[in-house]
Write an enzyme that holds these catalytic residues in place. Structure first.
Site, PDB file in Angstrom:
ATOM      1  N   ALA A  95      11.726   2.840 -22.378  1.00 27.55           N
ATOM      2  CA  ALA A  95      11.852   2.996 -23.825  1.00 27.55           C
ATOM      3  C   ALA A  95      13.068   3.809 -24.235  1.00 27.55           C
ATOM      4  CB  ALA A  95      10.589   3.658 -24.377  1.00 27.55           C
ATOM      5  N   LYS A  96      13.590   4.604 -23.303  1.00 27.85           N
ATOM      6  CA  LYS A  96      14.775   5.445 -23.540  1.00 27.85           C
ATOM      7  C   LYS A  96      14.655   6.248 -24.823  1.00 27.85           C
ATOM      8  CE  LYS A  96      17.774   2.270 -20.980  1.00 27.85           C
ATOM      9  NZ  LYS A  96      16.786   1.160 -20.792  1.00 27.85           N
ATOM     10  N   ARG A  97      13.526   6.901 -25.002  1.00 25.89           N
ATOM     11  CA  ARG A  97      13.302   7.706 -26.192  1.00 25.89           C
ATOM     12  C   ARG A  97      13.946   9.085 -26.036  1.00 25.89           C
ATOM     13  NH1 ARG A  97      11.803   3.078 -27.679  1.00 25.89           N
ATOM     14  NH2 ARG A  97       9.939   2.750 -28.940  1.00 25.89           N
TER      15      ARG A  97
END
Length: 273
Positions: A95-97
């Protein structure tokens, strides 16, 4: 899942393969499009045909968010299926949050609590208070972007800060964050020569390695420089496996491609251990 459980799966399966479930409706077999949930049915078939050859699956959430609520429901069905039928598999929400603390807390709850992934990828640019909320979950893992495989990585990641490349500063700094034992790192396979330097900083951490195959990364080189005593690598392959065929035999063809990589990994493990 604990790190030790992941290590045991690698030893059992003689594999450290992670399969990326990046589902594009324009690329999956056309006969699936007539089904109620073609994304889930595609994932289910891929999982059922490859689960014994890999230790991890990594859905990239963008490929689900692009289809709105239906895509999110397909993602939920996919992770629920994995957690119900293949609990030994290490799951990654790609998700690369990364945001301020209270927002990161909600992102962490979404992926690690509600959807119950084993791990989630995060971007560390906003620093400690944006990453530590993810690290607070017991037996969950935060996979932090460290050195990526895209061309733009050279814009920032390899620039020198006080005489040291920035990606090294990021990794070294993260070691001092609360619950940093729950950290893993994303390191692109196309930068294999950097692995030796990274291992000097985090010798025992797991590294998630995209870029093998279609992006030009070499498995043997990555293992030479990046493998540690517990293997310490999750090698991701997405397109080369899941889109090996767009015919009705797509699941079997995906298995054949996954098996090629697993057999190469088994040979490397045999020679190293």
């Amino acid at each position: 899942m604990t790190t030790q459980q992941l290590i045991e799966q690698i030893q059992l399966k003689k594999s450290f393969l992670c399969i990326g479930l990046d589902v594009d409706l324009t690329k999956i077999p056309k006969h699936l499009l007539a089904l109620e949930d073609p994304i889930f049915e595609f994932n289910k078939a891929i999982i059922d045909s490859t689960h014994d050859l890999c230790v991890s699956y990594k859905p990239n959430t963008a490929f689900y968010e692009a289809y709105g609520i239906k895509g999110w429901q397909s993602l939920a069905k996919t992770i629920n299926y994995l957690n119900e039928k293949y609990l030994e598999i290490f799951t990654i929400a790609d998700a690369k949050r990364g945001d301020i603390g209270n927002t990161s807390t909600m992102y962490a709850k979404a992926f690690l609590e509600d959807l119950n992934f084993d791990s989630v990828t995060v971007a560390p640019y906003m620093g400690k208070d944006s990453v530590e909320p993810f690290l607070a979950f017991q037996n969950k893992h935060t996979i932090m972007l460290a050195l990526t495989s895209n061309d733009g990585a050279f814009d920032f990641q390899t620039k020198e800060v006080n005489g040291k490349e920035f990606y090294k500063v990021v990794i070294e700094t993260s070691k001092h964050w609360k619950n940093s034992q729950n950290l893993m790192y994303v390191v692109g396979a196309t930068k294999a020569e950097y692995f030796a330097e990274i291992r000097k900083i985090v010798p025992n951490s797991f590294l998630l390695v995209p870029g093998i195959g279609a992006q030009g990364g070499n498995l043997s080189d990555v293992c030479t420089y990046g493998m540690n005593k517990d293997v310490g690598l999750l090698i991701n392959s997405s397109r080369a496996i899941i889109y090996a065929s767009n015919g009705e035999n797509f699941a079997q063809k995906a298995r054949e491609e996954a098996q090629k990589i697993q057999q190469e990994m088994e040979a490397i493990l045999h020679n190293r251990f």
